[in-house]
Scaffold this active site. Structure first.
Site, PDB file in Angstrom:
ATOM      1  N   SER A  23       0.825  -1.211   0.000  1.00 57.82           N
ATOM      2  CA  SER A  23       0.000   0.000   0.000  1.00 57.82           C
ATOM      3  C   SER A  23       0.857   1.259   0.000  1.00 57.82           C
ATOM      4  O   SER A  23       0.335   2.366   0.061  1.00 57.82           O
ATOM      5  CB  SER A  23      -0.920   0.003   1.234  1.00 57.82           C
ATOM      6  OG  SER A  23      -0.166  -0.174   2.417  1.00 57.82           O
ATOM      7  N   THR A 155     -40.549  26.649  -6.381  1.00 60.63           N
ATOM      8  CA  THR A 155     -40.768  25.255  -5.978  1.00 60.63           C
ATOM      9  C   THR A 155     -41.079  24.520  -7.275  1.00 60.63           C
ATOM     10  O   THR A 155     -41.668  25.120  -8.189  1.00 60.63           O
ATOM     11  CB  THR A 155     -41.942  25.098  -4.991  1.00 60.63           C
ATOM     12  OG1 THR A 155     -43.139  25.497  -5.648  1.00 60.63           O
ATOM     13  CG2 THR A 155     -41.774  25.929  -3.732  1.00 60.63           C
ATOM     14  N   HIS A 156     -40.647  23.298  -7.378  1.00 57.80           N
ATOM     15  CA  HIS A 156     -40.814  22.520  -8.617  1.00 57.80           C
ATOM     16  C   HIS A 156     -40.197  23.250  -9.813  1.00 57.80           C
ATOM     17  O   HIS A 156     -40.620  23.049 -10.950  1.00 57.80           O
ATOM     18  CB  HIS A 156     -42.291  22.229  -8.904  1.00 57.80           C
ATOM     19  CG  HIS A 156     -43.054  21.719  -7.725  1.00 57.80           C
ATOM     20  ND1 HIS A 156     -43.159  20.380  -7.425  1.00 57.80           N
ATOM     21  CD2 HIS A 156     -43.706  22.384  -6.732  1.00 57.80           C
ATOM     22  CE1 HIS A 156     -43.872  20.238  -6.314  1.00 57.80           C
ATOM     23  NE2 HIS A 156     -44.201  21.432  -5.870  1.00 57.80           N
ATOM     24  N   SER A 277     -16.057  27.135 -26.055  1.00 58.09           N
ATOM     25  CA  SER A 277     -16.272  25.926 -26.841  1.00 58.09           C
ATOM     26  C   SER A 277     -15.269  25.904 -27.981  1.00 58.09           C
ATOM     27  O   SER A 277     -14.901  26.955 -28.515  1.00 58.09           O
ATOM     28  CB  SER A 277     -17.701  25.934 -27.391  1.00 58.09           C
ATOM     29  OG  SER A 277     -17.774  25.138 -28.557  1.00 58.09           O
ATOM     30  N   LYS A 283     -19.989  30.596 -27.181  1.00 51.22           N
ATOM     31  CA  LYS A 283     -20.234  29.918 -25.903  1.00 51.22           C
ATOM     32  C   LYS A 283     -19.355  30.411 -24.752  1.00 51.22           C
ATOM     33  O   LYS A 283     -18.188  30.720 -24.922  1.00 51.22           O
ATOM     34  CB  LYS A 283     -20.001  28.401 -26.065  1.00 51.22           C
ATOM     35  CG  LYS A 283     -21.041  27.672 -26.861  1.00 51.22           C
ATOM     36  CD  LYS A 283     -22.443  27.754 -26.267  1.00 51.22           C
ATOM     37  CE  LYS A 283     -22.610  26.855 -25.083  1.00 51.22           C
ATOM     38  NZ  LYS A 283     -22.628  25.441 -25.429  1.00 51.22           N
ATOM     39  N   ASN A 285     -19.095  28.690 -21.077  1.00 49.35           N
ATOM     40  CA  ASN A 285     -19.663  27.555 -20.344  1.00 49.35           C
ATOM     41  C   ASN A 285     -19.302  27.568 -18.859  1.00 49.35           C
ATOM     42  O   ASN A 285     -18.177  27.889 -18.499  1.00 49.35           O
ATOM     43  CB  ASN A 285     -19.177  26.239 -20.963  1.00 49.35           C
ATOM     44  CG  ASN A 285     -19.676  26.062 -22.380  1.00 49.35           C
ATOM     45  OD1 ASN A 285     -20.749  26.542 -22.737  1.00 49.35           O
ATOM     46  ND2 ASN A 285     -18.883  25.386 -23.198  1.00 49.35           N
ATOM     47  N   GLU A 290     -20.211  22.766 -13.317  1.00 47.84           N
ATOM     48  CA  GLU A 290     -20.585  21.432 -13.801  1.00 47.84           C
ATOM     49  C   GLU A 290     -19.646  20.356 -13.242  1.00 47.84           C
ATOM     50  O   GLU A 290     -20.073  19.262 -12.870  1.00 47.84           O
ATOM     51  CB  GLU A 290     -20.559  21.400 -15.324  1.00 47.84           C
ATOM     52  CG  GLU A 290     -21.684  22.211 -15.940  1.00 47.84           C
ATOM     53  CD  GLU A 290     -21.509  22.358 -17.442  1.00 47.84           C
ATOM     54  OE1 GLU A 290     -22.335  21.825 -18.175  1.00 47.84           O
ATOM     55  OE2 GLU A 290     -20.542  23.003 -17.873  1.00 47.84           O
ATOM     56  N   TYR A 317      -8.874  -6.840  12.943  1.00 48.08           N
ATOM     57  CA  TYR A 317      -8.305  -6.334  11.692  1.00 48.08           C
ATOM     58  C   TYR A 317      -8.367  -7.395  10.595  1.00 48.08           C
ATOM     59  O   TYR A 317      -8.153  -8.577  10.829  1.00 48.08           O
ATOM     60  CB  TYR A 317      -6.837  -5.906  11.903  1.00 48.08           C
ATOM     61  CG  TYR A 317      -6.201  -5.408  10.620  1.00 48.08           C
ATOM     62  CD1 TYR A 317      -6.353  -4.092  10.204  1.00 48.08           C
ATOM     63  CD2 TYR A 317      -5.466  -6.273   9.804  1.00 48.08           C
ATOM     64  CE1 TYR A 317      -5.797  -3.644   9.010  1.00 48.08           C
ATOM     65  CE2 TYR A 317      -4.911  -5.830   8.615  1.00 48.08           C
ATOM     66  CZ  TYR A 317      -5.087  -4.516   8.223  1.00 48.08           C
ATOM     67  OH  TYR A 317      -4.545  -4.078   7.040  1.00 48.08           O
ATOM     68  N   GLN A 322      -7.172  -2.272   4.416  1.00 44.69           N
ATOM     69  CA  GLN A 322      -6.189  -1.456   3.708  1.00 44.69           C
ATOM     70  C   GLN A 322      -6.873  -0.664   2.580  1.00 44.69           C
ATOM     71  O   GLN A 322      -6.373   0.360   2.142  1.00 44.69           O
ATOM     72  CB  GLN A 322      -5.085  -2.358   3.135  1.00 44.69           C
ATOM     73  CG  GLN A 322      -3.990  -1.626   2.402  1.00 44.69           C
ATOM     74  CD  GLN A 322      -2.757  -2.492   2.213  1.00 44.69           C
ATOM     75  OE1 GLN A 322      -2.014  -2.749   3.162  1.00 44.69           O
ATOM     76  NE2 GLN A 322      -2.560  -2.986   1.005  1.00 44.69           N
TER      77      GLN A 322
END
Ligand code: ARG
Length: 482
Positions: A23, A155-156, A277, A283, A285, A290, A317, A322
């Site tokens: 590890s 709302t919605h 873009s 564009k 963006n 995002e 354990y 690990q």
């Protein structure tokens, strides 16, 4: 090179197994905490006379040198030494010979790794809380400057009632406050020392666990050795706090994505936090928002991964554990990458107050207040709701808002919904239009928790007080003395 545990073996490990089992490629990032944990352990062994005091001193000095060597990039970790714990011990004995072999007295890698992750997490939580408080500051700042910036509340995703940008921001402030508190609660639960649990059943050496706990800034020691080595609740709690935080950032991101669209036009993101873009020249963006929204998924994945690793493990354990580290590290890295960039993006957003205002005055966001107005003039709410509904549907057919009509037109339209003895002149009066401006709608919502500017100001003061009083723990590097 032989293994530290090689005594009972006659053959070396297959190379494939070394690669598989090791590890070090990821747990090397625990080196600082591993080493200061070992220093505290060695000091305690010397103090208790478990090893000679001189030996303890020598070990601590050598561990400090190893720490410096690692810092300076002078150390190359070895896959055949499996993990950070054995790598450090191997470096130690290479440096000071037989004395170094005393360090692991009364200790197992099982309690050692549990210690290291707890210490590491404590530091990371402190850093994340600091980043969160920068975000809270930014949110509060925007709120302070926009107490009167009216926008539609939804709302919605349908326009519902007017609120202010300040109120919308302060909703996120509440979430980030809870996030901070969740991380601190998680810190407190991680802040218990597992060292002294041994491999699983404690140890026969007269260790002073409390001393080590105090030396390493822990609040106490674990109370059951089996649990001490096999508990990863604190790691799961951490990723779950991280997941909830990411969920909040993702919702906020989603709103900024929507708001920056032409359809909404509520926000213009700074060029410094937007991208273009490769084909469409027009564009701009909202990639940052995002990506934050997208990265939320991987943190959820980290949470599910660790819950699944742990679910079938018998005490105590098991090597499966690990697998805890990479998910925790990934969640930490993701959160620490998202928070500052999100804060920067938000800080540099330009809010299009004019468009927010326009949107808030369309879509019948004052319909509730219209109904409430006639309730105040003696109409039961359910009937007022029906009257307003009738008015709205008529307005829609006329392509007008309520406030585009005259008082007489309103009386005329609503008349058919009134009962005997209900006089339109008494119900729809001259003060009607003043009562249903978006400003009045906001102003009137002055109960605790509402968007009225004076109420919001108090909420902001409360949040600022919280921010100035919140105790974010200090990282080891700031206080640990060698
Ligand atoms: N690298 C191991 C881990 O991360 C350390 C503990 C190993 N213990 C053991 N008995 N093999 O879990």
């Amino acid at each position: 090179m032989s293994k530290l545990w090689g005594g009972r073996f006659t053959a070396g490990t297959d190379k494939k197994v070394d690669d598989f089992n090791s590890s070090i490629s990821f747990d090397k990032r625990l080196y600082f905490h591993d080493i200061i944990g070992s220093i505290a352990h060695a000091e305690m062994l010397g103090k208790q006379g478990v090893i000679p005091a001189d030996a303890a001193k020598q070990i601590c000095a050598a561990l400090q040198e190893i720490l410096a060597d690692i810092h300076e990039g002078k150390v190359e970790f070895r896959i055949d030494q499996e993990d950070i714990h054995m790598n450090v011990e191997t470096l130690l004995t290479a440096k000071i010979g037989a004395v170094g072999k005393m360090l692991h007295t009364g200790r197992s890698r099982n309690d050692q790794v549990a210690l290291d992750i707890r210490m590491y997490l404590k530091d990371e939580i402190a850093e994340i809380c600091n980043m969160l408080s920068d975000l809270v500051k930014t949110v509060i700042n925007i709120a302070e400057n926009n107490l009167d910036t009216i926008m539609p509340g939804y709302t919605h995703l349908q326009r519902a009632q007017p609120v202010t940008l300040a109120h919308h921001m302060m909703a996120y402030c509440q979430m980030f406050r809870r996030d901070t508190e969740r991380f601190i609660a998680c810190y407190n639960r991680a802040n218990i020392l597992p060292l002294g649990s041994g491999a699983l059943a404690g140890t026969t050496y007269p260790l002073d666990r409390e001393y080590v706990a105090e030396r390493l800034g822990f609040d106490g020691v674990t109370e059951n050795s089996l649990d001490g080595v096999s508990d990863r609740d604190f790691a799961i709690e951490f990723i779950s706090a991280a997941s909830i935080l990411m969920m909040h950032l993702s919702r906020f991101s989603e709103e900024l994505v929507l708001w920056s669209s032409h359809e909404f036009g509520f926000v213009e993101m700074s060029d410094t936090y937007s991208t273009g873009s490769s084909i469409m020249p027009q564009k701009k963006n909202p990639d940052v928002a995002e990506l934050v929204r997208g990265k939320t998924g991987r943190v959820y994945g980290d949470l599910m991964g660790l819950l699944t690793v742990m679910k079938g493990l018998p005490l105590a354990y098991n090597k499966d554990m690990q697998e805890d580290k990479e998910g925790v590290f990934d969640a930490i890295d993701t959160v620490k990458m998202c928070l500052p960039v999100f804060t920067g993006m938000l800080e540099t957003c330009k809010f299009r107050k004019d468009n927010m205002y326009k949107a808030s005055s369309k879509g019948f966001t004052n319909a509730t207040d219209f109904a409430d107005y006639i309730v105040k003039n003696g109409i039961p709410f359910r009937q007022a709701h029906a009257i307003t509904g009738k008015l709205v549907i008529t307005c829609i057919s006329m392509d007008k808002g309520i406030d585009d009509l005259s008082l007489d037109e309103i009386r005329e339209i609503c008349k058919s919904e009134l009962e005997d003895g209900q006089d339109p002149m008494e119900i729809f009066k001259d003060d009607l239009f003043d009562a249903i401006t978006v400003e009045a709608c906001v102003e009137g919502r002055s109960l605790i928790g509402g968007p009225a500017p004076a109420t919001e100001k108090k909420a902001i003061e409360k949040a600022s007080k919280w921010l100035s009083e919140i105790k974010i723990p200090q990282a080891y590097a700031e206080w640990f003395e060698f």
